[in-house]
Design an enzyme around this catalytic site. Sequence first.
Site, PDB file in Angstrom:
ATOM      1  N   ASP A 114       1.857  -4.426   3.319  1.00 50.47           N
ATOM      2  CA  ASP A 114       0.979  -3.024   3.165  1.00 50.47           C
ATOM      3  C   ASP A 114       1.121  -2.230   1.717  1.00 50.47           C
ATOM      4  O   ASP A 114       2.060  -2.861   0.908  1.00 50.47           O
ATOM      5  CB  ASP A 114       1.848  -2.040   4.205  1.00 50.47           C
ATOM      6  CG  ASP A 114       0.992  -0.764   4.097  1.00 50.47           C
ATOM      7  OD1 ASP A 114       0.131  -0.422   4.305  1.00 50.47           O
ATOM      8  OD2 ASP A 114       2.071   0.433   4.173  1.00 50.47           O
TER       9      ASP A 114
ATOM     10  N   ASP B 236       0.333   1.619   0.499  1.00 47.41           N
ATOM     11  CA  ASP B 236       0.947   3.016   0.609  1.00 47.41           C
ATOM     12  C   ASP B 236       2.366   3.322   1.346  1.00 47.41           C
ATOM     13  O   ASP B 236       2.425   2.800   2.431  1.00 47.41           O
ATOM     14  CB  ASP B 236      -0.036   4.075   1.135  1.00 47.41           C
ATOM     15  CG  ASP B 236      -1.395   4.136   0.097  1.00 47.41           C
ATOM     16  OD1 ASP B 236      -1.321   4.757  -0.786  1.00 47.41           O
ATOM     17  OD2 ASP B 236      -2.108   3.256   0.260  1.00 47.41           O
TER      18      ASP B 236
ATOM     19  N   ASP C 247       5.308   0.072   6.549  1.00 51.14           N
ATOM     20  CA  ASP C 247       6.289   1.300   6.496  1.00 51.14           C
ATOM     21  C   ASP C 247       6.093   2.195   7.812  1.00 51.14           C
ATOM     22  O   ASP C 247       6.661   3.277   7.978  1.00 51.14           O
ATOM     23  CB  ASP C 247       6.066   1.924   5.249  1.00 51.14           C
ATOM     24  CG  ASP C 247       4.825   2.812   5.260  1.00 51.14           C
ATOM     25  OD1 ASP C 247       3.681   2.059   5.322  1.00 51.14           O
ATOM     26  OD2 ASP C 247       4.692   4.034   4.835  1.00 51.14           O
TER      27      ASP C 247
END
Length: 262
Positions: free
Chosen positions: A30, A32, A210
């Site tokens: 991932d 961001d 996240d």
Amino acid sequence: MDGFSAPAFMDAIGDSLAVLTQGLPALFLDVDGTILDLAERPDNVITPPGLITTLLRVEQKLAGALALVSGRPIEELDRLFKPLRLRASGIHGAEMRYNPGGSPISSLGVRKLPQSFLTDLTRLVAAFPGAFVENKRFSFVVHYRLALKAERPLREAVTRLVDSKHIAVEVMNAHYAIELKAPGCDKGGAIAAFLSTPTFRGRTPIFVGDDLTDESGFAVVAANGGYAFSVGARRPGAIATFSQPSAVRGWLAEYVDREDGV
């Protein structure tokens, strides 16, 4: 390694680099909140010095079996990591690029959200100073990082609007954001699609993410004998947690250096 929290399971494997240095791994990242620090607005995110070189070297070490799996459109990923172009999935699997030199393609059966819905959503969010809408075509994101006190009434208003429109849309929670996504795609499906291609086939998948939107990816890598890592907080399906994106960047850099014999 500093910034890495590991349960007893990881002790059995060895150190935090074991999953990257044994067998034939495939790495999915991932962006961001995982390898890039979050910012007040998506266009304010900064790519740290050295990260592009690190990603290039990781891709080389993995014989191309590295892909970005992001909520951002692929064209934005290319802007953030220019001149590097990687295999990538954008907008939670709505876009796929299987060849770094190729163009993104839309995933089969996934449709853009109606422009009229964007107009109504933008008008609604304008009543909450500091909040704004990001248009990703296959999803619309309501960001409220700069309007935290308005989170509850804003969520309620967005929910009422979605209910009143009777359109097919999935509501997902992200960091200080509400993402309204076209159904039929997610990061898990994107990872599964990559694993079916020659570059990734037969490799052990590893995914680092996240937030809630990454959990479908965690489930897919686990089902394929792989490992998932979360960033910031422990999430279902993750075997260990990095404290912050800088810890993930350090992990990647250490992997490259160790493989180089440093």
